[in-house]
Design an enzyme around this catalytic site. Structure first.
Site, PDB file in Angstrom:
ATOM      1  N   ASP A  28       0.832  -1.208   0.000  1.00 57.17           N
ATOM      2  CA  ASP A  28       0.000   0.000   0.000  1.00 57.17           C
ATOM      3  C   ASP A  28       0.866   1.256   0.000  1.00 57.17           C
ATOM      4  O   ASP A  28       1.981   1.247   0.524  1.00 57.17           O
ATOM      5  CB  ASP A  28      -0.925  -0.027   1.225  1.00 57.17           C
ATOM      6  CG  ASP A  28      -2.085   0.953   1.081  1.00 57.17           C
ATOM      7  OD1 ASP A  28      -2.376   1.381  -0.053  1.00 57.17           O
ATOM      8  OD2 ASP A  28      -2.690   1.301   2.111  1.00 57.17           O
ATOM      9  N   GLY A  29       0.324   2.314  -0.592  1.00 58.92           N
ATOM     10  CA  GLY A  29       0.987   3.620  -0.546  1.00 58.92           C
ATOM     11  C   GLY A  29       1.545   4.102  -1.878  1.00 58.92           C
ATOM     12  O   GLY A  29       2.226   5.133  -1.921  1.00 58.92           O
ATOM     13  N   ARG A  32       0.052   7.676  -2.742  1.00 59.62           N
ATOM     14  CA  ARG A  32       0.620   8.761  -1.922  1.00 59.62           C
ATOM     15  C   ARG A  32       2.077   9.015  -2.257  1.00 59.62           C
ATOM     16  O   ARG A  32       2.553  10.149  -2.237  1.00 59.62           O
ATOM     17  CB  ARG A  32       0.457   8.422  -0.435  1.00 59.62           C
ATOM     18  CG  ARG A  32      -0.953   8.722   0.084  1.00 59.62           C
ATOM     19  CD  ARG A  32      -1.211   8.061   1.411  1.00 59.62           C
ATOM     20  NE  ARG A  32      -1.383   6.612   1.244  1.00 59.62           N
ATOM     21  CZ  ARG A  32      -1.303   5.740   2.237  1.00 59.62           C
ATOM     22  NH1 ARG A  32      -1.007   6.159   3.450  1.00 59.62           N
ATOM     23  NH2 ARG A  32      -1.498   4.468   2.000  1.00 59.62           N
ATOM     24  N   HIS A  45       2.307   3.488  -9.061  1.00 54.11           N
ATOM     25  CA  HIS A  45       2.116   2.068  -9.370  1.00 54.11           C
ATOM     26  C   HIS A  45       3.292   1.548 -10.189  1.00 54.11           C
ATOM     27  O   HIS A  45       3.778   0.435  -9.967  1.00 54.11           O
ATOM     28  CB  HIS A  45       0.800   1.856 -10.119  1.00 54.11           C
ATOM     29  CG  HIS A  45      -0.413   2.229  -9.318  1.00 54.11           C
ATOM     30  ND1 HIS A  45      -0.579   1.851  -8.005  1.00 54.11           N
ATOM     31  CD2 HIS A  45      -1.516   2.961  -9.628  1.00 54.11           C
ATOM     32  CE1 HIS A  45      -1.731   2.328  -7.545  1.00 54.11           C
ATOM     33  NE2 HIS A  45      -2.309   3.024  -8.514  1.00 54.11           N
ATOM     34  N   TRP A  77     -12.049  -1.880  -7.856  1.00 54.04           N
ATOM     35  CA  TRP A  77     -12.807  -1.455  -9.047  1.00 54.04           C
ATOM     36  C   TRP A  77     -13.484  -0.116  -8.809  1.00 54.04           C
ATOM     37  O   TRP A  77     -13.912   0.544  -9.746  1.00 54.04           O
ATOM     38  CB  TRP A  77     -13.885  -2.488  -9.403  1.00 54.04           C
ATOM     39  CG  TRP A  77     -13.358  -3.838  -9.764  1.00 54.04           C
ATOM     40  CD1 TRP A  77     -13.397  -4.954  -8.995  1.00 54.04           C
ATOM     41  CD2 TRP A  77     -12.721  -4.236 -11.000  1.00 54.04           C
ATOM     42  NE1 TRP A  77     -12.836  -6.019  -9.666  1.00 54.04           N
ATOM     43  CE2 TRP A  77     -12.414  -5.605 -10.898  1.00 54.04           C
ATOM     44  CE3 TRP A  77     -12.386  -3.551 -12.192  1.00 54.04           C
ATOM     45  CZ2 TRP A  77     -11.789  -6.321 -11.907  1.00 54.04           C
ATOM     46  CZ3 TRP A  77     -11.761  -4.270 -13.204  1.00 54.04           C
ATOM     47  CH2 TRP A  77     -11.466  -5.635 -13.056  1.00 54.04           C
ATOM     48  N   ARG A  79     -12.210   2.507  -7.938  1.00 53.00           N
ATOM     49  CA  ARG A  79     -11.321   3.632  -8.271  1.00 53.00           C
ATOM     50  C   ARG A  79     -11.666   4.216  -9.636  1.00 53.00           C
ATOM     51  O   ARG A  79     -12.362   3.582 -10.425  1.00 53.00           O
ATOM     52  CB  ARG A  79      -9.878   3.149  -8.249  1.00 53.00           C
ATOM     53  CG  ARG A  79      -9.477   2.732  -6.854  1.00 53.00           C
ATOM     54  CD  ARG A  79      -8.010   2.465  -6.755  1.00 53.00           C
ATOM     55  NE  ARG A  79      -7.680   2.151  -5.369  1.00 53.00           N
ATOM     56  CZ  ARG A  79      -6.464   2.217  -4.865  1.00 53.00           C
ATOM     57  NH1 ARG A  79      -5.453   2.567  -5.637  1.00 53.00           N
ATOM     58  NH2 ARG A  79      -6.257   1.934  -3.605  1.00 53.00           N
ATOM     59  N   LEU A 139      10.549 -20.569  -4.964  1.00 54.64           N
ATOM     60  CA  LEU A 139       9.507 -19.726  -4.378  1.00 54.64           C
ATOM     61  C   LEU A 139       8.182 -19.871  -5.121  1.00 54.64           C
ATOM     62  O   LEU A 139       8.146 -19.860  -6.353  1.00 54.64           O
ATOM     63  CB  LEU A 139       9.946 -18.256  -4.433  1.00 54.64           C
ATOM     64  CG  LEU A 139       8.928 -17.217  -3.954  1.00 54.64           C
ATOM     65  CD1 LEU A 139       8.790 -17.258  -2.442  1.00 54.64           C
ATOM     66  CD2 LEU A 139       9.325 -15.818  -4.410  1.00 54.64           C
ATOM     67  N   ARG A 202      -4.804  -2.164   8.704  1.00 49.88           N
ATOM     68  CA  ARG A 202      -6.045  -2.928   8.500  1.00 49.88           C
ATOM     69  C   ARG A 202      -5.804  -4.015   7.460  1.00 49.88           C
ATOM     70  O   ARG A 202      -4.812  -4.005   6.740  1.00 49.88           O
ATOM     71  CB  ARG A 202      -7.183  -1.992   8.076  1.00 49.88           C
ATOM     72  CG  ARG A 202      -6.877  -1.107   6.869  1.00 49.88           C
ATOM     73  CD  ARG A 202      -8.100  -0.247   6.490  1.00 49.88           C
ATOM     74  NE  ARG A 202      -7.772   0.706   5.434  1.00 49.88           N
ATOM     75  CZ  ARG A 202      -7.597   2.017   5.634  1.00 49.88           C
ATOM     76  NH1 ARG A 202      -7.720   2.542   6.837  1.00 49.88           N
ATOM     77  NH2 ARG A 202      -7.302   2.816   4.607  1.00 49.88           N
TER      78      ARG A 202
HETATM   79  C1  IPE Z   1      -5.439  -2.793  -0.290  1.00 54.67           C
HETATM   80  O1  IPE Z   1      -5.104  -1.460  -0.417  1.00 54.67           O
HETATM   81  C2  IPE Z   1      -5.408  -3.459  -1.617  1.00 54.67           C
HETATM   82  C3  IPE Z   1      -4.103  -3.558  -2.267  1.00 54.67           C
HETATM   83  C4  IPE Z   1      -2.957  -3.160  -1.803  1.00 54.67           C
HETATM   84  C5  IPE Z   1      -4.138  -4.190  -3.543  1.00 54.67           C
HETATM   85  P1  IPE Z   1      -6.193  -0.304  -0.498  1.00 54.67           P
HETATM   86  O2  IPE Z   1      -5.438   0.971  -0.594  1.00 54.67           O
HETATM   87  O3  IPE Z   1      -7.163  -0.574  -1.583  1.00 54.67           O
HETATM   88  O4  IPE Z   1      -6.944  -0.433   0.906  1.00 54.67           O
HETATM   89  P2  IPE Z   1      -7.910   0.604   1.641  1.00 54.67           P
HETATM   90  O5  IPE Z   1      -8.971   0.988   0.672  1.00 54.67           O
HETATM   91  O6  IPE Z   1      -7.081   1.780   2.019  1.00 54.67           O
HETATM   92  O7  IPE Z   1      -8.402  -0.136   2.835  1.00 54.67           O
HETATM   93  C1  IPE Z   2      -1.629   0.211  -3.343  1.00 53.53           C
HETATM   94  O1  IPE Z   2      -1.371   1.560  -3.353  1.00 53.53           O
HETATM   95  C2  IPE Z   2      -1.790  -0.350  -4.733  1.00 53.53           C
HETATM   96  C3  IPE Z   2      -3.155  -0.751  -5.061  1.00 53.53           C
HETATM   97  C4  IPE Z   2      -4.197  -0.692  -4.289  1.00 53.53           C
HETATM   98  C5  IPE Z   2      -3.332  -1.291  -6.388  1.00 53.53           C
HETATM   99  P1  IPE Z   2      -2.549   2.628  -3.346  1.00 53.53           P
HETATM  100  O2  IPE Z   2      -2.897   2.958  -4.758  1.00 53.53           O
HETATM  101  O3  IPE Z   2      -3.663   2.181  -2.509  1.00 53.53           O
HETATM  102  O4  IPE Z   2      -1.823   3.866  -2.691  1.00 53.53           O
HETATM  103  P2  IPE Z   2      -2.461   4.883  -1.657  1.00 53.53           P
HETATM  104  O5  IPE Z   2      -2.947   4.114  -0.489  1.00 53.53           O
HETATM  105  O6  IPE Z   2      -3.573   5.594  -2.357  1.00 53.53           O
HETATM  106  O7  IPE Z   2      -1.330   5.798  -1.318  1.00 53.53           O
HETATM  107 MG    MG Z   3      -4.120   2.407  -0.516  1.00 48.68          MG
END
Ligand code: IPE
Ligand code: IPE
Ligand code: MG
Length: 259
Positions: A28-29, A32, A45, A77, A79, A139, A202
């Site tokens: 995640d992240g 941001r 990404h 989806w 998004r 792996l 979470r």
């Molecule tokens: C969880 O991240 C899904 C993936 C990393 C693929 P999200 O960014 O979608 O999770 P929420 O919406 O913040 O809980």
């Molecule tokens: C995780 O990063 C990748 C996917 C969910 C595909 P995010 O796109 O959720 O990044 P943040 O949380 O918005 O920074």
């Molecule tokens: Mg995220």
């Protein structure tokens, strides 16, 4: 003392040095990371793919058995359409580009999730990549794409109900072990270590059933900044923990001494 669960069912960390057999990561992240650099989210990404490559290679080299990566959730989806399309394109391109690398590193690929929602072309590419790497013995790389923990449990329940209706299994046979066999992670050890980057603490509908006794590690690092060093810190933290599975600490200590 009578007990329903025998000690045999304890899922102790399997390797001698206490390394996790299975690491599951919510990457995640990305968004941001890009936004902080005043770049469009999609750049995050793209950058995230590099962190994936590093992580996969590190795990392959260090004899981790299974690495599960959450790439796209059943909720993603929601998004904006252009972000979703880019994620699909990126997934497609990466699958194609990484086959040689997976062969070289003896990596077996499994893609879990509701793949029926993907384009025929993407589904075909997934099948080809899985088939090509099926012979590899190092792996196991599990990519969760259009995956949701609740979807997984629901699809298992559906298939079990079907088998019960056909009389292939009896109601009384529906046990925890049987349900596990109907989940898409059938045959894999349960995750020992769960890592989530990006500061959020979470599960976001990742492996709900399978994470029942997993150790959690959270880091504020954004996914594109994740590297071997942070992975090492997560593994070190894991090794220092005592997994008790409902027992007391003393019982676990005894169990360890008696081998
Ligand atoms: C969880 O991240 C899904 C993936 C990393 C693929 P999200 O960014 O979608 O999770 P929420 O919406 O913040 O809980
Ligand atoms: C995780 O990063 C990748 C996917 C969910 C595909 P995010 O796109 O959720 O990044 P943040 O949380 O918005 O920074
Ligand atoms: Mg995220």
């Amino acid at each position: 003392m009578s007990h329903a669960m025998s000690n045999e069912s304890i899922n102790f960390p399997a390797t001698d040095n206490g390394n996790p057999r299975h690491i599951a990561i919510i990457m995640d992240g990305n968004g941001r990371w890009a936004q902080r650099r005043l770049m469009p989210r999609v750049m995050g990404h793209r950058s995230g793919v590099k962190a994936v490559r590093k992580t996969v290679e590190h795990c392959a080299r260090n004899n981790i058995e299974v690495l599960s990566l959450f790439a796209f959730s059943s909720e993603n989806w929601r998004r904006p359409l252009d972000e979703v399309s880019l994620l699909m394109d990126l997934f497609m391109a990466t699958l194609q580009a990484e086959i040689d690398n997976m062969m070289e590193n003896n990596i077996r690929l499994l893609v879990i999730g509701d793949k029926s929602a993907f384009s025929e072309k993407l589904q075909e590419r997934i099948r080809l990549a899985e088939a090509a790497t099926a012979v590899n013995t190092g792996l196991t790389l599990v990519i969760a794409a259009n995956y949701g923990g609740r979807w997984d449990i629901a699809q298992a329940a559906r298939r079990i109900a079907h088998s019960v209706r056909l009389g292939e299994i009896g109601e009384q046979e529906v046990s925890e072990a049987l349900i596990s066999r109907y989940l898409v992670t059938d045959g894999l050890p349960e995750p020992d270590l769960f890592i989530r980057t990006g500061g959020e603490e979470r599960i976001s509908n990742f492996l709900l059933w399978q994470l029942a006794y997993t150790e959690f590690y959270f880091t504020d690092l954004l996914w594109p900044d994740f590297d071997e060093k942070e992975l090492g810190r997560a593994i070190d933290s894991f090794k220092k923990r005592q997994r008790r599975f409902g027992f007391t600490g003393d019982q676990i200590q005894e169990k360890k001494m008696s081998g």
